[in-house]
Enzyme design. Structure first.
Site, short mmCIF file in Angstrom:
data_model
loop_
_atom_site.label_atom_id
_atom_site.label_comp_id
_atom_site.label_asym_id
_atom_site.label_seq_id
_atom_site.Cartn_x
_atom_site.Cartn_y
_atom_site.Cartn_z
N TRP A 23 0.93 -1.22 -0.04
CA TRP A 23 -0.01 0.06 0.04
C TRP A 23 0.96 1.20 -0.01
O TRP A 23 1.89 1.27 0.81
CB TRP A 23 -0.97 0.00 1.44
CG TRP A 23 -2.15 -0.94 1.07
CD1 TRP A 23 -1.86 -2.30 1.75
CD2 TRP A 23 -3.42 -0.60 0.44
NE1 TRP A 23 -3.17 -2.72 1.23
CE2 TRP A 23 -4.12 -1.81 0.76
CE3 TRP A 23 -3.79 0.44 0.04
CZ2 TRP A 23 -5.44 -1.81 0.04
CZ3 TRP A 23 -5.27 0.46 -0.54
CH2 TRP A 23 -5.98 -0.69 -0.55
N PHE A 58 -0.29 -4.38 8.33
CA PHE A 58 -0.94 -5.15 9.21
C PHE A 58 -0.12 -6.58 8.91
O PHE A 58 0.05 -7.53 9.84
CB PHE A 58 -2.34 -5.54 8.95
CG PHE A 58 -3.13 -5.82 10.05
CD1 PHE A 58 -3.16 -5.56 11.34
CD2 PHE A 58 -3.60 -7.30 9.96
CE1 PHE A 58 -4.09 -6.15 12.36
CE2 PHE A 58 -4.11 -8.13 11.08
CZ PHE A 58 -4.28 -7.33 12.24
N GLU A 59 0.27 -7.03 7.71
CA GLU A 59 0.94 -8.47 7.26
C GLU A 59 2.30 -8.42 7.61
O GLU A 59 2.85 -9.34 7.45
CB GLU A 59 0.63 -8.55 5.81
CG GLU A 59 -0.84 -8.97 5.27
CD GLU A 59 -1.73 -7.56 5.32
OE1 GLU A 59 -2.95 -7.76 5.54
OE2 GLU A 59 -1.30 -6.40 5.13
N VAL A 82 0.70 3.78 7.38
CA VAL A 82 -0.56 3.48 7.87
C VAL A 82 -1.41 4.68 7.83
O VAL A 82 -1.08 5.50 8.81
CB VAL A 82 -0.47 2.85 9.29
CG1 VAL A 82 -1.88 2.67 9.71
CG2 VAL A 82 0.40 1.76 9.31
N ARG A 89 -9.57 3.61 12.60
CA ARG A 89 -8.84 2.20 12.50
C ARG A 89 -7.32 2.26 12.51
O ARG A 89 -6.65 1.50 12.90
CB ARG A 89 -9.35 1.62 11.31
CG ARG A 89 -9.04 0.33 10.98
CD ARG A 89 -9.68 -0.29 9.44
NE ARG A 89 -8.96 -1.50 9.16
CZ ARG A 89 -8.08 -1.75 8.38
NH1 ARG A 89 -7.60 -0.82 7.98
NH2 ARG A 89 -7.70 -2.76 8.18
N HIS A 128 1.00 16.37 -0.14
CA HIS A 128 1.36 15.43 0.84
C HIS A 128 2.14 14.38 0.14
O HIS A 128 3.03 13.71 0.92
CB HIS A 128 0.05 15.01 1.59
CG HIS A 128 -0.41 15.81 2.76
ND1 HIS A 128 -1.12 15.18 3.68
CD2 HIS A 128 -0.32 16.95 3.15
CE1 HIS A 128 -1.36 16.02 4.44
NE2 HIS A 128 -0.96 17.23 4.27
#
Length: 162
Positions: A23, A58-59, A82, A89, A128
């Site tokens: 990501w 997360f992985e 993240v 979340r 950004h």
């Protein structure tokens, strides 16, 4: 991306694994490239750095754990982004990732370093993107330096003849 390398580390040159989230690959890749460049600038051979990509941050901890348990690596570096996607979340994900990485290093006795970042208000616009890409370059350099410093410090703690 490299997968598990068949050559093991020579005693003097530790193998390092880099686990990156897919990501926001364009931003996360800046840390990965910068850390590789810094490792090489510090004299660490590029062929002793293996890269692995997972879908998201997360992985990363499970992959890091498998790499640590493999016995092939003396250190693992994690890179990810993240983001606050508008729902509450991201803090849970970021906390789980960092807690997981800490657990891996304590359970496996292999140092794990984090360039998994959680910006406060990330938006997917050009400003950004540019800012965080540059920030990840700096974080990549810093995590490479921390990794090599820690490996040297840990080596100094080894009993003679080990």
């Amino acid at each position: 991306m490299n997968q598990y390398s068949s050559s093991l580390t020579s005693p003097g040159t530790p193998r390092i694994a880099v686990v990156s989230a897919g990501w926001h690959r364009d931003i996360v890749g800046q840390a990965r490239q910068a850390l590789r460049a810094e490792l090489q600038a510090q004299g660490h051979p590029p062929d002793h750095v293996d890269e692995f990509e997972v879908p998201g941050a997360f992985e990363i901890p499970l992959h890091a754990q498998r790499l640590a348990r493999s016995g092939r690596y003396r250190a693992i570096i994690a890179c990810g982004l993240v983001v606050d996607g508008g729902i509450y979340r991201h803090e849970f994900v970021a906390g789980a990732v960092i807690d997981g990485l800490m657990r891996v290093q304590l359970d496996c006795d292999v140092p794990v370093f984090s360039a998994v970042l959680t910006p406060h208000h990330f938006h997917e616009h050009e400003e950004h993107q540019r800012y965080f890409a540059a920030h990840f370059v700096k974080k990549g350099q810093e995590v490479a330096q921390a990794c090599l410093q820690t490996l040297r410090a840990l080596q100094a703690l080894q009993p003679l003849g080990a």
